[in-house]
Scaffold this motif. Sequence first.
Motif: not given
Length: 74
Positions: A4, A6, A10-15
């Motif tokens: 994950e 962050g 950017v509001a959402r993490p990259v998973n």
Amino acid sequence: MDVELGIQNVARPVNFTTEDSADQVSKKIAQAVAIHEPIDLVDDKDRHIVVPAGALGYAIIGSETKHAVGFGAL
């Protein structure tokens, strides 16, 4: 291996999931941050995830164990 990332502002993490080990992922991130180059990781579908090193907020590198999915007989 679950990863994950962050990203700042950017509001959402990259998973994503990768075949690389935790040490490999950690070293790639550390090297990129140290020399201010983009972080380039490859997921388990051979897609490249490229993040500017200066934009990285955090990285969570998960365990390498595979978890069973579904119902099992006891």
